[in-house]
Design a protein around this motif. Structure first.
Motif, mmCIF file in Angstrom:
data_model
loop_
_atom_site.group_PDB
_atom_site.id
_atom_site.type_symbol
_atom_site.label_atom_id
_atom_site.label_comp_id
_atom_site.label_asym_id
_atom_site.label_seq_id
_atom_site.Cartn_x
_atom_site.Cartn_y
_atom_site.Cartn_z
ATOM 1 N N ASP A 86 0.959 -1.328 0.107
ATOM 2 C CA ASP A 86 -0.047 -0.211 0.039
ATOM 3 C C ASP A 86 0.799 1.238 -0.203
ATOM 4 N N GLU A 112 -5.587 5.071 -5.558
ATOM 5 C CA GLU A 112 -5.813 5.069 -4.148
ATOM 6 C C GLU A 112 -7.074 4.237 -3.711
ATOM 7 N N THR A 113 -7.989 4.142 -4.343
ATOM 8 C CA THR A 113 -9.059 3.245 -4.341
ATOM 9 C C THR A 113 -8.625 1.718 -4.161
ATOM 10 N N SER A 148 -7.451 0.863 -0.750
ATOM 11 C CA SER A 148 -8.295 0.958 0.362
ATOM 12 C C SER A 148 -8.940 -0.409 0.185
#
Length: 415
Positions: free
Chosen positions: A27, A83-84, A87
């Protein structure tokens, strides 16, 4: 060793290193990729301008040039898409217990990456970032073979992503772009079964057929999207009209747009005039069966074997059917295993439709346009499979993994 074999070999070696990276570290890298896309926007736009100039000089269509075009907003969308993915839950390493055997051995399964994924796609440079991020999060190396129209853009995007990999001490070979669009190199790529684990082609039916016919590596197939709305005798006509207009006209050139309308004969006289007026207002060309054509102005009459076209335009095929069985038979003959929709208030009919229809997504009283990874809660998708091995329907992170058995014992031996 040829260029392609070298790319594939390095990707396979790099993927083994990535498989050991934990979720938090992955991440971190992905967040850096998103930031670097924003920071290097000017360089990406300059490369894209080269592609656009070449496209214009070659007389590519306006639609093709629009697919090629990158803008600050589209680059921001690429970064936000990564960025999604950050998550989303990482499927790699997830475990499930299966059973304990009478002899005491314990059996479970654990999710693991596939290895190296090969993406073959046409003139959409954003796929370079989307596919790279999805494969990275799921622990896979990726080789990207984009269309020649977007080569400069794809190489520029890959260079930015490589910067993030280098910052974290990871090999650039985790994300490789084939630097030459020569079709002979694509053919060679499709023979690399020693190093590659899956091929995902995204584009027109011709591309999918070519890849399927020539690959020695398993291929995710998605030939076309011939999606139907069946309006049942017990449908809410206003609801059916909403589903028809959204499915057909909200966006036409996508695989989850409606291409066929099936109407139960018992409500055809009530519904088809409403459909005719609404479709005419939107400028939709209608191709209809003999029983339905008179409801529409200037409708083409289709023979019984003339259905099943993927129009990808403001066009639709309309057919009356005697009952639910007639709708099921039509979909069986002309559907493409993508998405099928029933509009009905009859719970039994809805359940039978969902049980009987062979499609990757089967909907009740919902628009076909929801047949999309982000809309179905996957966050993002790398493609849509309309064949059943190994995935069926929109493919998210979990579809880029498989499971291996874990067996634990205390010295047991087989008698």
């Amino acid at each position: 060793m040829s260029l392609i074999t070298r790319l594939a070999s390095k990707a396979a070696t790099a993927a083994r290193q990535l498989a050991l990276l934990d979720s938090a570290r992955k991440d971190q890298v992905l967040r850096t990729m998103a930031m670097e896309l924003r920071n290097n926007r000017a360089a990406i736009l300059a490369a894209n301008a080269q592609d656009l100039a070449q496209a214009e000089s070659q007389g590519l269509s306006a639609a093709m040039q629009d697919r090629l075009l990158l803008t600050p907003e589209r680059i921001e969308a690429m970064a936000a898409g990564i960025e999604t993915i950050v998550s989303l839950a990482d499927p790699v390493g997830a475990r499930r217990e299966l059973t304990s055997r009478p002899n005491g051995i314990r059996i479970g399964k654990m999710r693991i990456p596939l290895g190296v994924v090969c993406m073959i796609y046409e003139a959409r440079p954003n796929v370079t970032a989307d596919a790279a991020a999805l494969c990275f999060k799921s622990g896979n190396g990726v080789i990207l073979r984009g269309g020649k129209e977007a080569l400069n853009s794809s190489l520029a995007i890959a260079k930015v992503l490589h910067g993030a990999l280098i910052e974290f001490g990871l090999p650039e070979a985790l994300i490789s772009v084939v630097p030459d669009p020569d079709r002979a190199l694509m053919l060679e790529l499709l023979q690399q079964r020693q190093y590659l684990d899956l091929v995902i082609p995204r584009g027109g039916e011709g591309l999918i057929n070519f890849v399927t016919d020539n690959s020695k590596i398993p291929v995710i197939q998605h030939f076309k999207g011939v999606c139907h709305l069946y309006v049942d005798a017990e449908a809410s006509l206003q609801q059916a009209l909403q589903l028809l207009l959204n499915g057909k006209t909200q966006r036409t050139g996508v695989c989850n747009a409606l291409e066929g309308l099936l109407v139960h004969a018992a409500i055809a006289a009530d519904f088809l005039p409403l459909a005719a007026a609404a479709l005419a207002e939107k400028g939709v060309k209608v191709h209809a069966c003999k029983q339905s054509a008179h409801y529409f102005e200037d409708a083409d009459i289709l023979a019984d074997d003339g259905f099943g076209q993927e129009y990808l335009a403001l066009e639709i095929a309309v057919r009356q059917v005697a009952d639910l069985d007639g709708a099921l038979a039509h979909i069986q003959q002309f559907g493409s295993h993508h998405t099928e929709v029933i509009c009905t208030q009859d719970v039994a009919a809805a359940e039978r439709f969902q049980l009987s229809v062979d499609a990757s997504v089967v909907m009740v009283n919902a628009s076909s346009r929801f047949s999309d990874g982000s809309e179905l809660g996957l966050g993002a998708e790398i493609g849509i499979a309309t064949s059943k091995l190994h995935a069926y329907g929109p493919m998210g992170l979990e579809s880029l993994t498989t499971e291996k058995y874990l067996v634990n014992g205390e010295g047991q031996v087989r008698a």
